[in-house]
Enzyme design. Sequence first.
Site, PDB file in Angstrom:
ATOM      1  N   GLY A 286      41.111  50.837  -3.868  1.00  0.00           N
ATOM      2  CA  GLY A 286      42.189  49.888  -4.483  1.00  0.00           C
ATOM      3  C   GLY A 286      42.200  48.456  -4.228  1.00  0.00           C
ATOM      4  NE  ARG A 287      37.582  46.493  -6.852  1.00  0.00           N
ATOM      5  CZ  ARG A 287      36.894  47.245  -6.973  1.00  0.00           C
ATOM      6  NH1 ARG A 287      36.832  48.134  -6.017  1.00  0.00           N
ATOM      7  NH2 ARG A 287      36.057  47.511  -7.731  1.00  0.00           N
ATOM      8  CG  LEU A 288      44.912  47.202  -1.661  1.00  0.00           C
ATOM      9  CD1 LEU A 288      46.143  48.241  -1.459  1.00  0.00           C
ATOM     10  CD2 LEU A 288      45.175  45.840  -1.583  1.00  0.00           C
TER      11      LEU A 288
END
Length: 215
Positions: free
Chosen positions: A193-195
């Site tokens: 999630g691009r986290l």
Amino acid sequence: MSVDLSISDIRKVYKQKSLDEKDVKPNPIEQFKIWWDEAIGANIDEVNAMTLTTATPGGIPSSRIVLLKGIDKEGFVFFTNYHSRKGREIEANPHAALLFFWKELERQVRVEGRIEKIDAADSDRYFHSRPIESQIGAWVSPQSETIPGRNFIEERKKETAEHFKDKEITRPPHWGGYIVHPHTIEFWQGRPGRLHDRLVYSKKDNGWSMSRLAP
Ligand SMILES: Cc1cc2nc3c(=O)[nH]c(=O)nc-3n(C[C@H](O)[C@H](O)[C@H](O)COP(=O)(O)O)c2cc1C
């Protein structure tokens, strides 16, 4: 801007690993060595290829790949032509950045610091450990200069090989090592999630401090 979907649809989910404050070393060079060993263990192709960014005194940047040839508590070492574009930029502005992208491990390491030439004796030692062809190459190429054609290189290669025939090839004075003394090192681990996880170390008078950055 028109978006070309064949490009914009290229993406990857990062899910292999995480990076936690409690699992990292207090010293980023030691942490780098852990990640380095893991990168070696993962058989990453050209694991020592890193992007070096230099800049003019006015702040105009330029980047290129060079090969990491040494790392110790003082910093990161690579070799090049001191008269090249990067050499001229470093002469005028001793700030540089290095970047490693080890995609097989979904990892990136960013290094920023001051850069300087290493001792001539260390450059000599490394120069003489290189294959003869590379030693000749260091004399042949006026790196970053405009040349009339490939033939210029081939001719100089012949002349240089002839010149050093049966003699030890000395290190050209314009060729040698630089060391980047880091003041900032960031470790990035891709997450879903691009986290992503980002831990950044900053050098202080009495050692290193570490903090987490938002992805
Ligand atoms: C995989 C790879 C490794 C390279 N390693 C070096 C190196 O260690 N030293 C070097 O001077 N150039 C190396 N180069 C070439 C540089 O990227 C660059 O073309 C050259 O240093 C001239 O850069 P400059 O004109 O900005 O000074 C490498 C290129 C690649 C793609």
